[in-house]
Design a protein around this motif. Structure first.
Motif, PDB file in Angstrom:
ATOM      1  N   GLU A 218      29.888  46.528 -44.651  1.00  0.00           N
ATOM      2  CA  GLU A 218      30.405  47.748 -44.030  1.00  0.00           C
ATOM      3  C   GLU A 218      31.872  48.028 -44.375  1.00  0.00           C
ATOM      4  O   GLU A 218      32.258  49.184 -44.526  1.00  0.00           O
ATOM      5  CB  GLU A 218      30.211  47.725 -42.508  1.00  0.00           C
ATOM      6  CG  GLU A 218      30.912  46.614 -41.777  1.00  0.00           C
ATOM      7  CD  GLU A 218      30.790  46.781 -40.250  1.00  0.00           C
ATOM      8  OE1 GLU A 218      30.784  45.755 -39.572  1.00  0.00           O
ATOM      9  OE2 GLU A 218      30.715  47.909 -39.761  1.00  0.00           O
ATOM     10  N   ASP A 219      32.674  46.965 -44.540  1.00  0.00           N
ATOM     11  CA  ASP A 219      34.089  47.224 -44.862  1.00  0.00           C
ATOM     12  C   ASP A 219      34.227  47.807 -46.271  1.00  0.00           C
ATOM     13  O   ASP A 219      35.097  48.640 -46.526  1.00  0.00           O
ATOM     14  CB  ASP A 219      34.981  45.986 -44.650  1.00  0.00           C
ATOM     15  CG  ASP A 219      34.337  44.705 -45.108  1.00  0.00           C
ATOM     16  OD1 ASP A 219      33.207  44.777 -45.624  1.00  0.00           O
ATOM     17  OD2 ASP A 219      34.960  43.645 -44.964  1.00  0.00           O
ATOM     18  N   THR A 223      35.872  51.448 -47.404  1.00  0.00           N
ATOM     19  CA  THR A 223      36.845  51.626 -48.492  1.00  0.00           C
ATOM     20  C   THR A 223      36.344  52.693 -49.472  1.00  0.00           C
ATOM     21  O   THR A 223      37.110  53.562 -49.904  1.00  0.00           O
ATOM     22  CB  THR A 223      37.048  50.279 -49.242  1.00  0.00           C
ATOM     23  OG1 THR A 223      37.241  49.276 -48.273  1.00  0.00           O
ATOM     24  CG2 THR A 223      38.208  50.325 -50.199  1.00  0.00           C
ATOM     25  N   ASP A 248      29.528  50.753 -37.171  1.00  0.00           N
ATOM     26  CA  ASP A 248      30.723  50.579 -36.350  1.00  0.00           C
ATOM     27  C   ASP A 248      30.357  50.473 -34.869  1.00  0.00           C
ATOM     28  O   ASP A 248      31.005  49.789 -34.098  1.00  0.00           O
ATOM     29  CB  ASP A 248      31.618  51.810 -36.579  1.00  0.00           C
ATOM     30  CG  ASP A 248      33.062  51.492 -36.304  1.00  0.00           C
ATOM     31  OD1 ASP A 248      33.467  50.349 -36.597  1.00  0.00           O
ATOM     32  OD2 ASP A 248      33.778  52.371 -35.780  1.00  0.00           O
ATOM     33  N   ASN A 282      29.382  43.116 -40.874  1.00  0.00           N
ATOM     34  CA  ASN A 282      29.934  41.786 -41.091  1.00  0.00           C
ATOM     35  C   ASN A 282      29.625  40.955 -39.849  1.00  0.00           C
ATOM     36  O   ASN A 282      30.331  41.017 -38.850  1.00  0.00           O
ATOM     37  CB  ASN A 282      31.440  41.869 -41.333  1.00  0.00           C
ATOM     38  CG  ASN A 282      32.021  40.500 -41.617  1.00  0.00           C
ATOM     39  OD1 ASN A 282      31.300  39.502 -41.562  1.00  0.00           O
ATOM     40  ND2 ASN A 282      33.298  40.443 -41.903  1.00  0.00           N
ATOM     41  N   ASP A 285      32.448  38.228 -38.555  1.00  0.00           N
ATOM     42  CA  ASP A 285      33.891  38.479 -38.470  1.00  0.00           C
ATOM     43  C   ASP A 285      34.540  37.882 -37.216  1.00  0.00           C
ATOM     44  O   ASP A 285      35.750  37.774 -37.147  1.00  0.00           O
ATOM     45  CB  ASP A 285      34.214  39.981 -38.594  1.00  0.00           C
ATOM     46  CG  ASP A 285      33.549  40.826 -37.533  1.00  0.00           C
ATOM     47  OD1 ASP A 285      32.647  40.301 -36.842  1.00  0.00           O
ATOM     48  OD2 ASP A 285      33.915  42.000 -37.395  1.00  0.00           O
TER      49      ASP A 285
END
Ligand SMILES: CC(C)(COP(=O)(O)OP(=O)(O)OC[C@H]1O[C@@H](n2cnc3c(N)ncnc32)[C@H](O)[C@@H]1OP(=O)(O)O)[C@@H](O)C(=O)NCCC(=O)NCCS
Length: 442
Positions: A218-219, A223, A248, A282, A285
Motif C-alpha cells: 500500500e505504501d 507513492t 487505509d 503492510n 508495520d
C-alpha cells in the motif's frame, strides 16, 4: 509472461487452492463490476466464478457500474452529458439516462445470477448525500455515500442472499443520486470490514512503465499515486485511489483485474501469482524486534499470561537474556502483544514459536495471527523447515487461524522432548511446515 489461458487453474492446483478454503470461509468480498464487464460475453462465466466463491462459503456483495451503458444511451439520445462516471456534476438529463442504464445493468446481472442459481436482492442499504458545490461548481445529482446499513447487508449475507448494489442511491429524502461505483464499493468494503475489495475492469491491472504491477504494497501505491508523471489512465487512477482509501481504512487486500478474462476472478484469488494487481496492506508495520528496554513490558505481559496458565512463568532475568528471540506488537508506543522464536541447539531446521500473548482488550482483531505470521516469516528466513507450537489452551487458534497441524512428541528434538516431559505441563505439540508458507498470501 504466460497467457491467462495458460495460467488457468489445473486440477493439480486444487491441493493448493484447498489451503485458501478455510482461510476465506465466511469472509466478505466486495466485488465491483464495471458496466463494460457486465456487457462483455465473459460475464456469464464471471457469474459462475462468483457461484464458486459462494459454494466455498465466501460472502459476496456485488456492486456494479454503468459508465459504459450510460455512454451508449447518451450517444443514442444525442444528449450532451455533464459526466458519465459519477465524479463530476450529473445534470437532470444525464440523471434520467443513468437511472435507465442502472436498471438495464442490474436486470442483466439479476438474470445471470438467477441462471447460476444464486439468491440475490437489490437493497436500499446504502444512503447517499449530495456532493454539493465543489470549487464553485454545483454537482447537482452526483452523490456520495453517507451511511451503510451494515445490519441489513449482514443479515442478507447470513441468509445466503447476495446483495446487489447499484450506483443510483437514494438520499435521506428518497431522491435518487448518481454515485461513482468505485467509491461505492470501497465504502461498502470498509463498512462491512471486508477481506477483499475486487475491481473487475476492462484493464489488465495497474500498469506502470508498460508493466502490470502484480503485488503492490500500500505504501508503494501511495507513492505511485503522488507521481504526476505516471500518466495512469483516469479510470484506473480512480480504482487505485479508492483501493488506497479502503486499505487505509483497514481492508487488507484490494485487487484490480480484467473481468473479461475467462476464469480470471478465480485465478486472481486462488493462484499464487494472480492475474491483475493485488494491493496489500503492510501487515507488519506495528511489529518489531524487541529491544532491551522492552524487558519490563514483556515481563508484565508474560506475568498476565502465566496467571491463567496459558504461558510459562518467566522471570525478568530470563526475558532479558532471551530478548533477541522476542517480537512485539506496538500500538501508540505501548506493547500490546508479543511472541518469541526459539532456536534448538540440537536441530537447526526446526524452530519453536512461543510466548504468544495479546492483551485481552485487543483480542479478536487479528493481532495474534499477525504475530504468528511474522514468526513464520522470521523462521523461514533463518532457514528453518518446520515450526513447532506447544500449547495447553490455544490449540484452536494455532490450527484454525494459523494453519498448524496436530503433531506428536516425535516432532520435537530430543532435548526439547525431555524438557517438556519434565515440565509436566502436558502441552500439545502442533507443527507447521514452512515449505507451505507464502509471504504475501492473496
Ligand atoms: C491466543 C491469542 C494469542 C489470540 O490472539 P488474538 O489477537 O485474539 O487472535 P486473532 O484476533 O489473531 O485471532 C485469529 C483467529 O483465531 C481465533 N481464535 C483466537 N483465539 C482462539 C482460541 N483460543 N481458540 C480458537 N480460536 C481462537 C479467532 O476467533 C480468529 O478467528 P477468525 O480469523 O475466524 O476471526 C490470545 O487469545 C491470547 O493472548 N491468549 C492468551 C495467551 C495464550 O494462550 N497464548 C498461547 C500460548 S502459546
Amino acid at each position: 509472461m504466460s497467457s491467462p489461458r495458460e495460467r488457468a487453474i489445473k486440477p493439480t492446483d486444487l491441493r493448493g487452492i484447498l489451503r485458501y478454503v478455510p482461510m476465506f470461509r465466511d469472509h466478505i468480498f466486495v466485488i465491483a463490476v464495471d458496466g463494460a464487464v457486465v456487457g462483455h460475453e465473459n460475464f456469464v462465466n464471471l457469474v459462475t466464478d462468483i457461484a464458486v466463491l459462494r459454494s466455498l462459503s465466501i460472502k459476496v456483495v456485488l456492486v456494479h457500474g454503468i459508465g459504459h451503458q450510460l455512454g451508449e444511451l447518451i450517444r443514442e439520445h444525442h444528449v450532451k452529458a455533464a459526466d458519465i462516471q459519477g465524479e463530476g456534476p450529473t445534470d437532470a438529463p444525464t440523471m434520467s439516462l443513468a437511472r435507465e442504464a442502472a436498471a438495464l445493468v442490474s436486470q442483466t446481472i439479476l438474470e445471470n445470477l438467477s441462471q447460476a442459481g444464486l439468491r440475490c436482492a437489490i437493497t436500499n442499504a446504502v444512503r447517499a448525500t449530495r456532493v454539493g458545490v465543489i470549487r464553485g461548481k454545483d454537482h447537482l445529482f452526483t452523490g456520495k455515500v453517507e451511511k451503510v446499513d451494515t445490519a441489513l447487508l449482514t443479515s442478507m449475507l447470513n441468509q445466503d442472499i447476495l446483495p446487489l448494489v447499484t450506483p443510483i442511491v437514494c438520499d435521506r429524502e428518497g431522491q435518487s443520486l448518481r454515485v461513482n461505483s468505485d467509491h461505492l464499493a470501497a465504502e461498502l468494503a470498509v463498512a462491512l470490514r471486508a477481506s477483499k475489495l475486487i475491481y473487475l475492469t476492462p484493464y489488465t491491472g495497474l500498469t506502470v512503465n508498460g508493466e502490470v504491477k502484480v503485488n503492490l504494497p500500500e505504501d508503494e501505491l501511495a507513492t505511485l499515486l503522488k507521481d504526476k508523471k505516471l500518466g495512469l489512465e483516469p479510470r484506473l487512477r480512480s480504482k487505485a485511489m479508492h483501493a488506497a482509501f479502503a486499505l487505509d481504512e483497514g481492508v487488507p487486500r484490494a485487487h484490480i483485474l480484467d473481468g473479461r478474462v475467462f476464469g480470471g476472478l478465480l485465478i486472481e484469488i486462488f493462484d499464487k501469482v494472480g492475474l491483475g494487481t493485488m494491493v496489500h496492506a503492510n501487515d507488519y508495520d506495528r511489529i518489531r524486534l524487541a529491544k532491551k528496554k522492552d524487558t519490563q513490558a514483556l515481563y508484565n505481559l508474560a506475568k498476565h499470561g502465566a496467571r491463567s496458565d496459558a504461558l510459562i512463568a518467566r522471570s525478568r532475568q530470563q526475558i532479558d537474556q532471551s530478548i533477541s528471540d522476542f517480537i512485539v506488537y506496538e500500538i501508540d508506543d505501548s506493547i500490546i502483544g508479543c511472541a518469541a522464536l526459539r532456536k534448538y541447539t540440537d536441530q537447526s531446521h526446526i524452530m519453536e514459536v512461543g510466548a504468544v500473548y495479546v492483551q485481552p482488550f485487543y483480542h479478536g482483531r487479528g493481532v495474534g495471527k499477525k504475530l504468528v505470521e511474522y514468526i513464520k516469516r522470521k523462521a523461514k528466513q533463518a532457514g528453518a523447515k518446520k515450526l513447532i507450537a506447544l500449547t495447553t489452551q490455544t490449540q484452536g487458534f494455532f490450527t484454525g487461524a494459523c494453519d498448524f497441524e496436530e503433531g506428536s512428541l516425535a516432532d520435537l528434538p530430543a532435548q526439547r522432548r525431555r524438557e517438556l516431559k519434565n515440565s509436566g505441563r502436558g502441552s500439545r505439540v502442533l507443527t507447521f511446515s514452512l515449505k507451505r508458507f507464502i509471504e504475501n498470501p492473496r
